[in-house]
Design a protein around this motif. Structure first.
Motif, PDB file in Angstrom:
ATOM      1  N   LYS A  44       0.847  -1.192   0.000  1.00  0.00           N
ATOM      2  CA  LYS A  44       0.000   0.000   0.000  1.00  0.00           C
ATOM      3  C   LYS A  44       0.881   1.241   0.000  1.00  0.00           C
ATOM      4  O   LYS A  44       2.019   1.210   0.464  1.00  0.00           O
ATOM      5  CB  LYS A  44      -0.897   0.033   1.250  1.00  0.00           C
ATOM      6  N   LEU A  45       0.336   2.320  -0.509  1.00  0.00           N
ATOM      7  CA  LEU A  45       1.026   3.597  -0.414  1.00  0.00           C
ATOM      8  C   LEU A  45       0.971   4.078   1.028  1.00  0.00           C
ATOM      9  O   LEU A  45       0.005   3.814   1.739  1.00  0.00           O
ATOM     10  CB  LEU A  45       0.354   4.629  -1.327  1.00  0.00           C
ATOM     11  N   LEU A  52      -0.524  13.406  -3.538  1.00  0.00           N
ATOM     12  CA  LEU A  52      -0.893  12.660  -4.736  1.00  0.00           C
ATOM     13  C   LEU A  52      -2.360  12.883  -5.088  1.00  0.00           C
ATOM     14  O   LEU A  52      -3.227  12.918  -4.213  1.00  0.00           O
ATOM     15  CB  LEU A  52      -0.661  11.160  -4.525  1.00  0.00           C
ATOM     16  N   ASN A  54      -5.921  11.635  -6.889  1.00  0.00           N
ATOM     17  CA  ASN A  54      -6.598  10.331  -6.888  1.00  0.00           C
ATOM     18  C   ASN A  54      -6.224   9.492  -8.097  1.00  0.00           C
ATOM     19  O   ASN A  54      -6.051   8.272  -7.992  1.00  0.00           O
ATOM     20  CB  ASN A  54      -8.110  10.515  -6.819  1.00  0.00           C
ATOM     21  N   GLU A  56      -3.398   9.591  -9.798  1.00  0.00           N
ATOM     22  CA  GLU A  56      -2.028   9.104  -9.593  1.00  0.00           C
ATOM     23  C   GLU A  56      -2.007   7.970  -8.575  1.00  0.00           C
ATOM     24  O   GLU A  56      -1.287   6.983  -8.751  1.00  0.00           O
ATOM     25  CB  GLU A  56      -1.129  10.242  -9.103  1.00  0.00           C
ATOM     26  N   ARG A  57      -2.791   8.113  -7.548  1.00  0.00           N
ATOM     27  CA  ARG A  57      -2.857   7.076  -6.509  1.00  0.00           C
ATOM     28  C   ARG A  57      -3.378   5.758  -7.089  1.00  0.00           C
ATOM     29  O   ARG A  57      -2.851   4.696  -6.785  1.00  0.00           O
ATOM     30  CB  ARG A  57      -3.745   7.562  -5.366  1.00  0.00           C
ATOM     31  N   GLU A  58      -4.379   5.820  -7.955  1.00  0.00           N
ATOM     32  CA  GLU A  58      -4.917   4.604  -8.576  1.00  0.00           C
ATOM     33  C   GLU A  58      -3.877   3.925  -9.459  1.00  0.00           C
ATOM     34  O   GLU A  58      -3.739   2.699  -9.430  1.00  0.00           O
ATOM     35  CB  GLU A  58      -6.163   4.937  -9.394  1.00  0.00           C
ATOM     36  N   GLU A  61      -1.197   2.340  -7.188  1.00  0.00           N
ATOM     37  CA  GLU A  61      -1.674   1.134  -6.514  1.00  0.00           C
ATOM     38  C   GLU A  61      -1.769  -0.043  -7.485  1.00  0.00           C
ATOM     39  O   GLU A  61      -1.509  -1.180  -7.107  1.00  0.00           O
ATOM     40  CB  GLU A  61      -3.008   1.404  -5.830  1.00  0.00           C
TER      41      GLU A  61
END
Length: 156
Positions: A44-45, A52, A54, A56-58, A61
């Motif tokens: 997990k990040l 970040l 959303n 970029e986070r997706e 992940e």
């Protein structure tokens, strides 16, 4: 951040990417071993990465799942390619092992070892793709997340 992402892609966690299973082991009173395969991705990040977006986070992940599965397959490959079970039939001295260790050991299998060798070959191709992405970034230091996904597109 880019170098930590590349390390996570080959199974190494740190401050940017954490492994929930390792954190649970550190907090547990009796540590468990990595013998069991996790049912789902535990990479997990870090929760404090609030800069970040959303999207970029997706993407990150999704890429972290590659690193997690790489580590799990690499662990299986290393454990299954262990040749310590090959012994001479006329061996007079046997190392006495505790009963708990004998119960946890799996019976040696040539098929399992062959599968592990095949997995190891595929993982070396994956490592080469990650290395190529890193070399591209070092040659042209414009860190764009899309170029990481494009570089690993053939293995996703």
């Amino acid at each position: 951040m880019l170098h930590e992402l590349l390390l996570a892609l080959v199974g190494c966690t740190g401050d940017f990417v954490i492994d929930e299973r390792e954190e649970e082991e550190q907090n547990a009173e009796s540590p468990q071993s990595f013998q069991e395969v996790a049912a789902e991705c535990t990479f997990k990040l870090a929760p404090d990465l609030n800069f970040l977006q959303n999207s970029e986070r997706e993407i990150l992940e999704r890429l972290l799942r590659l690193g997690f599965y790489y580590r799990e397959l690499d662990h299986f490959s290393v454990m299954s390619r262990n040749l310590s079970w090959i012994t001479c039939a006329n061996h007079d001295f046997q190392v006495q092992e505790p009963a708990a260790l004998k119960a946890k050991k799996r019976a040696p299998s040539v098929y399992r070892r062959a599968l592990a060798n095949g997995i190891s070959e595929v993982l070396s191709i994956y490592r080469s793709a990650v290395l190529q992405v890193e070399q591209n970034f070092l040659a042209d230091p414009v860190p764009v997340l899309a170029s990481v996904t494009q570089g690993l597109n053939k293995v996703c």
